[in-house]
Design a protein around this motif. Structure first.
Motif, PDB file in Angstrom:
ATOM      1  N   THR A 128      13.571  11.398   4.734  1.00  7.89           N
ATOM      2  CA  THR A 128      14.144  10.521   3.712  1.00  7.89           C
ATOM      3  C   THR A 128      14.995   9.434   4.352  1.00  7.89           C
ATOM      4  N   ASP A 129      15.693   9.797   5.425  1.00 13.24           N
ATOM      5  CA  ASP A 129      16.498   8.826   6.169  1.00 13.24           C
ATOM      6  C   ASP A 129      15.598   7.800   6.857  1.00 13.24           C
ATOM      7  N   MET A 130      14.456   8.231   7.336  1.00 12.11           N
ATOM      8  CA  MET A 130      13.530   7.334   8.030  1.00 12.11           C
ATOM      9  C   MET A 130      12.859   6.327   7.096  1.00 12.11           C
ATOM     10  N   GLU A 131      12.689   6.701   5.839  1.00 12.12           N
ATOM     11  CA  GLU A 131      11.880   5.890   4.921  1.00 12.12           C
ATOM     12  C   GLU A 131      12.252   4.399   4.887  1.00 12.12           C
ATOM     13  N   PRO A 132      13.528   4.043   4.618  1.00 12.57           N
ATOM     14  CA  PRO A 132      13.848   2.610   4.562  1.00 12.57           C
ATOM     15  C   PRO A 132      13.674   1.911   5.903  1.00 12.57           C
ATOM     16  N   LYS A 133      13.888   2.633   6.997  1.00 17.89           N
ATOM     17  CA  LYS A 133      13.722   2.037   8.328  1.00 17.89           C
ATOM     18  C   LYS A 133      12.248   1.722   8.587  1.00 17.89           C
ATOM     19  N   PHE A 134      11.386   2.677   8.248  1.00 21.54           N
ATOM     20  CA  PHE A 134       9.954   2.470   8.435  1.00 21.54           C
ATOM     21  C   PHE A 134       9.441   1.343   7.546  1.00 21.54           C
ATOM     22  N   GLU A 135       9.861   1.339   6.288  1.00 15.61           N
ATOM     23  CA  GLU A 135       9.379   0.326   5.354  1.00 15.61           C
ATOM     24  C   GLU A 135       9.894  -1.067   5.714  1.00 15.61           C
ATOM     25  N   ALA A 136      11.067  -1.131   6.340  1.00 14.02           N
ATOM     26  CA  ALA A 136      11.586  -2.426   6.782  1.00 14.02           C
ATOM     27  C   ALA A 136      10.719  -2.992   7.908  1.00 14.02           C
ATOM     28  N   GLU A 137      10.219  -2.103   8.775  1.00  9.53           N
ATOM     29  CA  GLU A 137       9.349  -2.533   9.871  1.00  9.53           C
ATOM     30  C   GLU A 137       7.909  -2.745   9.407  1.00  9.53           C
ATOM     31  N   ASN A 138       7.558  -2.142   8.277  1.00  7.21           N
ATOM     32  CA  ASN A 138       6.197  -2.243   7.739  1.00  7.21           C
ATOM     33  C   ASN A 138       6.281  -2.633   6.263  1.00  7.21           C
ATOM     34  N   PRO A 139       6.615  -3.902   5.972  1.00  5.08           N
ATOM     35  CA  PRO A 139       6.850  -4.333   4.584  1.00  5.08           C
ATOM     36  C   PRO A 139       5.649  -4.199   3.660  1.00  5.08           C
ATOM     37  N   GLY A 140       4.464  -4.023   4.218  1.00  2.91           N
ATOM     38  CA  GLY A 140       3.289  -3.871   3.361  1.00  2.91           C
ATOM     39  C   GLY A 140       2.978  -2.428   3.019  1.00  2.91           C
ATOM     40  N   VAL A 141       3.885  -1.500   3.405  1.00  5.76           N
ATOM     41  CA  VAL A 141       3.630  -0.072   3.186  1.00  5.76           C
ATOM     42  C   VAL A 141       4.796   0.573   2.439  1.00  5.76           C
ATOM     43  N   ASP A 142       4.476   1.364   1.428  1.00  2.00           N
ATOM     44  CA  ASP A 142       5.481   2.133   0.681  1.00  2.00           C
ATOM     45  C   ASP A 142       5.179   3.615   0.897  1.00  2.00           C
ATOM     46  N   VAL A 143       6.190   4.396   1.278  1.00  2.00           N
ATOM     47  CA  VAL A 143       5.989   5.817   1.571  1.00  2.00           C
ATOM     48  C   VAL A 143       6.406   6.675   0.384  1.00  2.00           C
ATOM     49  N   ALA A 202      -0.335  14.986  11.437  1.00  2.00           N
ATOM     50  CA  ALA A 202      -1.684  14.435  11.589  1.00  2.00           C
ATOM     51  C   ALA A 202      -2.081  13.667  10.333  1.00  2.00           C
ATOM     52  N   ILE A 203      -3.100  12.814  10.490  1.00  2.00           N
ATOM     53  CA  ILE A 203      -3.679  12.088   9.358  1.00  2.00           C
ATOM     54  C   ILE A 203      -4.632  13.023   8.616  1.00  2.00           C
ATOM     55  N   VAL A 204      -4.577  13.010   7.299  1.00  2.00           N
ATOM     56  CA  VAL A 204      -5.502  13.796   6.475  1.00  2.00           C
ATOM     57  C   VAL A 204      -6.847  13.070   6.430  1.00  2.00           C
ATOM     58  N   SER A 205      -7.927  13.807   6.628  1.00  2.00           N
ATOM     59  CA  SER A 205      -9.261  13.205   6.743  1.00  2.00           C
ATOM     60  C   SER A 205      -9.646  12.349   5.547  1.00  2.00           C
ATOM     61  N   SER A 206      -9.220  12.742   4.361  1.00  2.00           N
ATOM     62  CA  SER A 206      -9.610  12.030   3.139  1.00  2.00           C
ATOM     63  C   SER A 206      -8.772  10.782   2.881  1.00  2.00           C
ATOM     64  N   GLU A 216      -7.350   7.183   2.525  1.00  4.41           N
ATOM     65  CA  GLU A 216      -7.955   5.854   2.407  1.00  4.41           C
ATOM     66  C   GLU A 216      -7.068   4.797   3.068  1.00  4.41           C
ATOM     67  N   HIS A 217      -5.986   5.262   3.702  1.00  7.57           N
ATOM     68  CA  HIS A 217      -5.042   4.339   4.345  1.00  7.57           C
ATOM     69  C   HIS A 217      -4.733   4.834   5.757  1.00  7.57           C
ATOM     70  N   LYS A 218      -5.767   5.088   6.524  1.00  6.14           N
ATOM     71  CA  LYS A 218      -5.588   5.700   7.849  1.00  6.14           C
ATOM     72  C   LYS A 218      -4.754   4.828   8.799  1.00  6.14           C
ATOM     73  N   GLU A 219      -4.920   3.527   8.708  1.00  5.22           N
ATOM     74  CA  GLU A 219      -4.160   2.651   9.597  1.00  5.22           C
ATOM     75  C   GLU A 219      -2.664   2.734   9.299  1.00  5.22           C
ATOM     76  N   ASP A 220      -2.308   2.708   8.010  1.00  6.30           N
ATOM     77  CA  ASP A 220      -0.904   2.825   7.614  1.00  6.30           C
ATOM     78  C   ASP A 220      -0.370   4.218   7.941  1.00  6.30           C
ATOM     79  N   GLU A 253       0.858  -1.175   0.000  1.00 10.12           N
ATOM     80  CA  GLU A 253       0.000   0.000   0.000  1.00 10.12           C
ATOM     81  C   GLU A 253       0.900   1.233   0.000  1.00 10.12           C
ATOM     82  N   THR A 254       0.551   2.235  -0.790  1.00  8.77           N
ATOM     83  CA  THR A 254       1.342   3.461  -0.849  1.00  8.77           C
ATOM     84  C   THR A 254       0.641   4.566  -0.078  1.00  8.77           C
ATOM     85  N   ILE A 255       1.372   5.196   0.836  1.00  7.18           N
ATOM     86  CA  ILE A 255       0.839   6.366   1.533  1.00  7.18           C
ATOM     87  C   ILE A 255       1.652   7.588   1.115  1.00  7.18           C
TER      88      ILE A 255
END
Length: 283
Positions: free
Chosen positions: A69-84, A246-250, A252-256, A54-56
């Motif tokens: 940008t430094d955080m991106e690979p670390k976050f994606e490694a912990e959340n393999p189903g999410v692409d930032v 914050a999460i944007v109201s619109s 479609e991937h609020k959990e991610d 899923e892309t957020i």
């Protein structure tokens, strides 16, 4: 008359038929073995790790570019189903994009006012909003500058022709700058020297290239260019330079989106922000 060719031809046909029968029996047996063990015909499924993630989209203040940008690979490694996917820019311009319906799942602003506007328009999920870090304002000059600039009052010197600041109406660092200079009683003397930029990174580039004599940026941005600029002084600002997210109201991937916010506000995210010069907020 006995014909050897006819016999060979018929023999070949028989062999081909037998081969086909054996192959058919083999496939049937394999299928039966799989069914015997599970009771359900076996079908191949794509492992979760190989499915399209899923892309957020994270719309974030330009000053967060290096840290996020430094955080991106670390976050994606912990959340393999999410692409930032990041969208960096001036916080005011990002806010306007969200108001215009541009796709975004998370908004990270460099000041409270832009987030407040979206909150009043119910365009963010207020329950997800939190301040996650803070910054500081500094005055910088080109590394090779020959001007005697040791503080903000020196900017009134006629020799100082151009001063780079973010557009105060859309760029938080510009708004902080105008507020600080107004509080110091200097804005009216400096306003005609101002060169506006679309975000803090553009101010930094103006100073690095010597296109302006001085500029106001965040400490975190100044730290990225130690060889091309000099930090003259920290600039006092009465309003804390806090960064809300914050999460944007619109979305479609609020959990991610919430997972990303939790990562930024968590131990690893905060350590990354500190590495790039941000000040972590006390809980």
């Amino acid at each position: 008359m006995f014909c050897v060719g006819e016999v060979m031809k018929k023999g070949l046909i028989v062999l081909l038929i037998l081969l086909g029968v054996f192959l058919a029996i083999g496939c049937t047996d394999n299928g039966n073995e799989a069914t015997k063990e599970t009771g359900i015909p076996v079908t191949e499924e794509t492992p979760v790790s190989e499915q399209d993630p899923e892309t957020i989209t994270v719309s974030a203040a330009a000053s967060l570019t290096e840290a996020f940008t430094d955080m991106e690979p670390k976050f994606e490694a912990e959340n393999p189903g999410v692409d930032v996917n990041f969208n960096f820019g001036g916080s005011g311009n990002l806010r306007k994009q969200i108001e215009g319906g541009a796709p975004a799942d998370v908004f990270a602003s460099a000041d409270e006012s832009q987030m407040d506007i979206l909150a009043n328009e119910t365009l963010i999920d207020n329950s997800s909003r939190k301040d996650f870090v803070k910054n500081s304002l500094v005055l910088i000059i080109p590394a090779n500058s020959n001007l005697n600039i040791t503080g903000v009052k020196d900017l009134t010197d006629p020799k100082v022709k151009k001063i780079g600041i973010g557009n105060p109406d859309t760029v938080p660092v510009g708004n902080y700058t105008r507020t600080a200079m107004t509080e110091a009683g200097l804005w009216s003397q400096l306003e005609n020297k101002v060169v506006l930029a679309e975000d803090v990174k553009q101010v930094l580039v103006y100073v690095e290239r010597g296109e302006v004599d001085a500029g106001f940026v965040y400490m975190t941005d100044a730290m990225t260019a130690p060889e091309t600029i000099k930090i003259v002084t920290n600039v006092s600002v009465n309003t804390p330079v806090n960064y809300p997210i914050a999460i944007v109201s619109s979305s479609e991937h609020k959990e991610d989106a919430q997972e990303f916010i939790d990562f930024v506000a968590g131990k690893e995210g905060q350590e990354t922000l500190e590495k790039y010069g941000f000040t972590v907020l006390s809980e």
